[in-house]
Design a protein around this motif. Structure first.
Motif, PDB file in Angstrom:
ATOM      1  N   SER A   1     -13.384  -7.299  10.446  1.00 51.00           N
ATOM      2  CA  SER A   1     -13.295  -6.688   9.117  1.00 51.00           C
ATOM      3  C   SER A   1     -14.667  -6.159   8.754  1.00 51.00           C
ATOM      4  O   SER A   1     -15.688  -6.722   9.159  1.00 51.00           O
ATOM      5  CB  SER A   1     -12.842  -7.714   8.072  1.00 51.00           C
ATOM      6  OG  SER A   1     -12.898  -7.128   6.785  1.00 51.00           O
TER       7      SER A   1
ATOM      8  N   HIS B   1       0.833  -1.216   0.000  1.00 50.68           N
ATOM      9  CA  HIS B   1       0.000   0.000   0.000  1.00 50.68           C
ATOM     10  C   HIS B   1       0.868   1.267   0.000  1.00 50.68           C
ATOM     11  O   HIS B   1       0.449   2.322  -0.460  1.00 50.68           O
ATOM     12  CB  HIS B   1      -0.948  -0.003   1.211  1.00 50.68           C
ATOM     13  CG  HIS B   1      -2.167   0.841   1.011  1.00 50.68           C
ATOM     14  ND1 HIS B   1      -3.431   0.463   1.365  1.00 50.68           N
ATOM     15  CD2 HIS B   1      -2.308   2.083   0.477  1.00 50.68           C
ATOM     16  CE1 HIS B   1      -4.279   1.424   1.055  1.00 50.68           C
ATOM     17  NE2 HIS B   1      -3.618   2.419   0.521  1.00 50.68           N
TER      18      HIS B   1
ATOM     19  N   GLY C   1      -2.824  -5.612   4.339  1.00 55.56           N
ATOM     20  CA  GLY C   1      -1.601  -6.354   4.054  1.00 55.56           C
ATOM     21  C   GLY C   1      -0.925  -6.850   5.318  1.00 55.56           C
ATOM     22  O   GLY C   1      -0.582  -8.029   5.435  1.00 55.56           O
TER      23      GLY C   1
ATOM     24  N   GLY D   1      -8.565  -7.332   6.385  1.00 58.59           N
ATOM     25  CA  GLY D   1      -8.289  -7.342   4.947  1.00 58.59           C
ATOM     26  C   GLY D   1      -6.972  -6.698   4.567  1.00 58.59           C
ATOM     27  O   GLY D   1      -6.565  -6.781   3.404  1.00 58.59           O
TER      28      GLY D   1
END
Ligand SMILES: NC(=O)c1ccc[n+]([C@@H]2O[C@H](COP(=O)([O-])OP(=O)(O)OC[C@H]3O[C@@H](n4cnc5c(N)ncnc54)[C@H](OP(=O)(O)O)[C@@H]3O)[C@@H](O)[C@H]2O)c1
Length: 250
Positions: free
Chosen positions: A187, A44, A167, A165
């Motif tokens: 989540s 990200h 990384g 969810g």
């Protein structure tokens, strides 16, 4: 060499500044080693860069990519550790105020070749492909340190991972389950909760849900959106380990 570059930054349209083109091979600092990349993974961080986070004026274009694996000039298969410390820094690298990740001050791994300090080249772990190893350096090492260095948890402990969810969270679930922790996740997405269960989580909850019991440790990377729940879910004397705050600081 061919490389993926940030040529401009735009918070609203980050991909507008993404380009793939030939760039000159960088001149390495003394003591650095070259790796011909076989695989590089997206983080990200690359998207944050294209949005302008951490990018200083005059730095563009820059070669993106924090993580990769390939072959060095001695023919060794290696993965590339992404943290570059200040010249002469000898202490714990996370404490170095001048540290950077590949792509921040030096060209990154989304390219045919990358240069890194020789100490950053790690022999490819046995049984891992270059593609698998290229995912490990930043997100998985962060998760490893959160779980096994900072959390105080042990096999059998219950560990809550917020924002399953993400990384780092994906790595937390896989590593925690492999180490014998009871991993619970939250989540916003039913599909991501299912995915976390498939990766080894013992239970998955909606954000903010009341948990069956308080947990020994919470892994926080989400920040403002989950902080209150993290503190509320922790047993007395438990530990919250924070590596970031995607939704804003609590
Ligand atoms: N990636 C790395 O290698 C790394 C290394 C060190 C530190 N960090 C830091 O760790 C943080 C996470 O990084 P990442 O790469 O794992 O991010 P990521 O892949 O973008 O994941 C962030 C997760 O946060 C959750 N989230 C985001 N906004 C939310 C909101 N408003 N409400 C509830 N949950 C929300 C989401 O989980 P759900 O969609 O599942 O709800 C999302 O999957 C960042 O602050 C980063 O700076 C990252």
């Amino acid at each position: 060499m061919l490389a993926a570059l940030a040529t401009a930054v735009d918070d609203a349209d980050p991909l507008a500044g993404l380009a793939v083109r030939d760039v000159p091979v960088p001149a390495p600092p003394p003591g650095w080693a070259r790796v011909r990349l076989r695989a590089a993974s997206l983080n990200h961080h690359d998207l944050w860069t294209l949005r302008g986070v951490g990018v200083r004026p005059g730095q563009l274009p820059l070669v993106l990519g924090t993580d990769g694996a390939g072959v060095d000039d001695d023919g060794r298969e290696v993965l590339v550790h992404a943290v570059v410390t200040s010249p002469g820094w000898a202490g714990e690298e996370t404490q170095d105020p001048g540290r950077s990740l590949l792509s921040e001050r030096h060209p990154g791994t989304l390219a045919e070749e990358v240069w890194a300090p020789a100490r950053n080249l790690v022999p490819l772990p046995e049984g891992l492909s270059a593609v698998e190893a290229a995912c490990l350096p930043t997100a998985w090492l962060t998760a490893y340190r959160m779980l096994f260095t900072r959390s105080g948890a042990a096999p059998g402990s219950t560990v809550l991972v917020q924002g399953a969810g993400g990384g780092v969270s994906t790595a937390l679930v896989a590593l925690g389950a492999a180490a014998g922790y009871r991993v619970w996740v939250t989540s916003r997405s039913p599909a991501k909760r299912e995915r976390a269960l498939a990766l080894g989580a013992a239970a998955a909850f909606e954000p903010g849900a009341r948990l069956p019991e308080r947990v020994d440790a919470v892994m926080e990377s989400v920040g403002e959106a989950t902080w209150e729940h993290s503190v509320r879910s922790l047993r007395p004397g438990g530990t919250v380990v924070v590596c970031g705050a995607t939704s804003g600081e609590a």
